[in-house]
Write an enzyme that holds these catalytic residues in place. Structure first.
Site, mmCIF file in Angstrom:
data_model
loop_
_atom_site.group_PDB
_atom_site.id
_atom_site.type_symbol
_atom_site.label_atom_id
_atom_site.label_comp_id
_atom_site.label_asym_id
_atom_site.label_seq_id
_atom_site.Cartn_x
_atom_site.Cartn_y
_atom_site.Cartn_z
ATOM 1 N N GLU A 108 108.747 -62.984 -3.697
ATOM 2 C CA GLU A 108 110.187 -62.833 -3.928
ATOM 3 C C GLU A 108 110.356 -61.956 -5.153
ATOM 4 O O GLU A 108 109.646 -62.128 -6.142
ATOM 5 C CB GLU A 108 110.829 -64.190 -4.176
ATOM 6 C CG GLU A 108 112.290 -64.105 -4.562
ATOM 7 C CD GLU A 108 112.875 -65.456 -4.925
ATOM 8 O OE1 GLU A 108 113.768 -65.472 -5.791
ATOM 9 O OE2 GLU A 108 112.461 -66.486 -4.361
ATOM 10 N N GLU A 113 119.376 -62.198 -11.385
ATOM 11 C CA GLU A 113 119.891 -63.553 -11.263
ATOM 12 C C GLU A 113 120.645 -63.833 -12.557
ATOM 13 O O GLU A 113 120.208 -63.422 -13.631
ATOM 14 C CB GLU A 113 118.765 -64.582 -11.139
ATOM 15 C CG GLU A 113 118.256 -64.788 -9.750
ATOM 16 C CD GLU A 113 117.345 -65.997 -9.668
ATOM 17 O OE1 GLU A 113 117.832 -67.072 -9.284
ATOM 18 O OE2 GLU A 113 116.167 -65.843 -9.992
#
Length: 174
Positions: A108, A113
């Site tokens: 990932e 984020e």
């Protein structure tokens, strides 16, 4: 792109209660209030409303296209508020390296984020089987973007066969 829903030839709208991060408070919908294109920008907007047993609604899309290597640039203005967690991440499009903890085995890449509890602090991460928070050696960089909730900023991943480069506003951060 034209104002309205995201282009169905390019994007999967993913309604439901599981966005992949466990016990999330929102239900993802394709409703225009939550997910739309306006003035050339994808708008994902959360609302406090009871919907299918969840206290919030929001939107979620994934790309129909799969990539290996390239430059991926996202311009985003992030939401403000405790409890928000906007994310732009890349996952595999097939389970090449096994099942189990699928995201660890197959990787990932978090281009961006941000957690509302840490307003204007952005996370950049790469997760693999051997490098992740579960084994205690997470490869994450935190950067401060003081006005990320008021201005658009550029978040970039350059993915090469042998390494990843992450940038925020043209500054390499990892």
């Amino acid at each position: 792109s034209a104002d309205g829903p995201p282009d169905p030839q390019k994007w999967n709208i993913e309604p439901g209660a599981d966005g992949g991060n466990g016990d999330e408070a929102e239900y993802y919908t394709g409703n225009p209030a939550n997910l739309r294109v306006k003035d050339g920008s994808l708008v994902i907007e959360a609302h406090k409303e009871n919907y299918r047993g969840r206290p919030f609604t929001s939107g979620r899309v994934t790309s129909k296209e799969g990539w290996t290597y390239g430059r991926f640039e996202i311009r985003a203005e992030l939401p403000k508020g405790n409890g928000t967690w906007p994310a732009v991440w890349m996952l595999f499009d097939r389970k090449t390296y096994g099942e189990g903890d699928w995201w660890l085995h197959n990787g990932e890449m978090d281009i961006l984020e941000a957690r509302g509890a840490m307003q204007n602090i952005n996370f950049v991460s790469a997760h693999t089987t051997n490098v992740n928070f579960v084994v205690g050696n997470q490869n994450t960089i935190l950067t401060e973007v003081p006005d990320a909730d008021r201005e658009f900023h550029s978040y970039v991943l350059e993915w090469y066969p042998d390494h990843l480069d992450f940038f925020q506003d043209n500054q390499k951060v990892m």
